[in-house]
Motif scaffolding. Structure first.
Motif, mmCIF file in Angstrom:
data_model
loop_
_atom_site.group_PDB
_atom_site.id
_atom_site.type_symbol
_atom_site.label_atom_id
_atom_site.label_comp_id
_atom_site.label_asym_id
_atom_site.label_seq_id
_atom_site.Cartn_x
_atom_site.Cartn_y
_atom_site.Cartn_z
ATOM 1 N N ARG A 285 -66.006 -127.170 -50.867
ATOM 2 C CA ARG A 285 -65.737 -128.404 -50.119
ATOM 3 C C ARG A 285 -66.992 -128.857 -49.365
ATOM 4 O O ARG A 285 -67.346 -130.043 -49.386
ATOM 5 C CB ARG A 285 -64.572 -128.159 -49.162
ATOM 6 N N TRP B 44 -70.155 -128.293 -49.957
ATOM 7 C CA TRP B 44 -71.256 -128.693 -50.814
ATOM 8 C C TRP B 44 -70.829 -129.626 -51.943
ATOM 9 O O TRP B 44 -71.627 -129.945 -52.819
ATOM 10 C CB TRP B 44 -71.966 -127.458 -51.364
ATOM 11 N N LYS B 45 -69.544 -130.033 -51.925
ATOM 12 C CA LYS B 45 -69.005 -130.973 -52.923
ATOM 13 C C LYS B 45 -69.268 -130.499 -54.355
ATOM 14 O O LYS B 45 -69.761 -131.235 -55.197
ATOM 15 C CB LYS B 45 -69.558 -132.373 -52.698
ATOM 16 N N LEU B 46 -68.920 -129.233 -54.588
ATOM 17 C CA LEU B 46 -69.059 -128.613 -55.905
ATOM 18 C C LEU B 46 -67.690 -128.127 -56.357
ATOM 19 O O LEU B 46 -66.826 -127.835 -55.522
ATOM 20 C CB LEU B 46 -70.023 -127.414 -55.832
ATOM 21 N N TRP C 35 -77.875 -129.651 -47.116
ATOM 22 C CA TRP C 35 -76.847 -129.213 -46.161
ATOM 23 C C TRP C 35 -77.517 -128.502 -44.982
ATOM 24 O O TRP C 35 -77.192 -128.775 -43.833
ATOM 25 C CB TRP C 35 -75.847 -128.295 -46.866
#
Length: 105
Positions: A62, A64-66, A100
């Motif tokens: 969540r 790192w949007k992976l 990040w």
């Protein structure tokens, strides 16, 4: 000092220090470790039946949007110190993590 992540053939490997059953789930930042640095992660899940590991993966995915499916605990499944792999292009993944990290400085 050795970074908490390093390139591997199919992506990155992350060194983590996990605190299960914490009051809140969060990536607490980079901390000193025996081998250099580790990423400190707190999760509210208990350390039983893989619940804390699943919570760690969900939190990192969540943040790192992976996709969560690209993460796997490769060492330390029942320990607080873990080695986690992320599958993908190492350069792209490192850029995501550094962006990040910069945003938290």
């Amino acid at each position: 000092m050795v970074s908490f992540y390093r390139a591997a053939g199919d992506g990155l490997r992350l060194r983590l220090k996990v605190r299960p059953q914490a009051r809140r789930a969060a990536i607490d930042g980079v901390v000193p470790d025996i081998e250099g640095e580790a990423l400190a992660v707190s999760v509210t899940a208990p350390p039983e039946d893989g619940k804390a590991n699943a919570a760690v993966v969900a939190l990192l995915a969540r943040a790192w949007k992976l996709p969560a499916a690209s993460f796997a605990v490769v060492q330390g499944a029942t320990a607080r110190r873990k080695l986690v792999s992320i599958t993908g292009d190492p350069g792209t993944l490192a850029a995501i993590i550094e962006a990040w990290r910069s945003s938290r400085a």
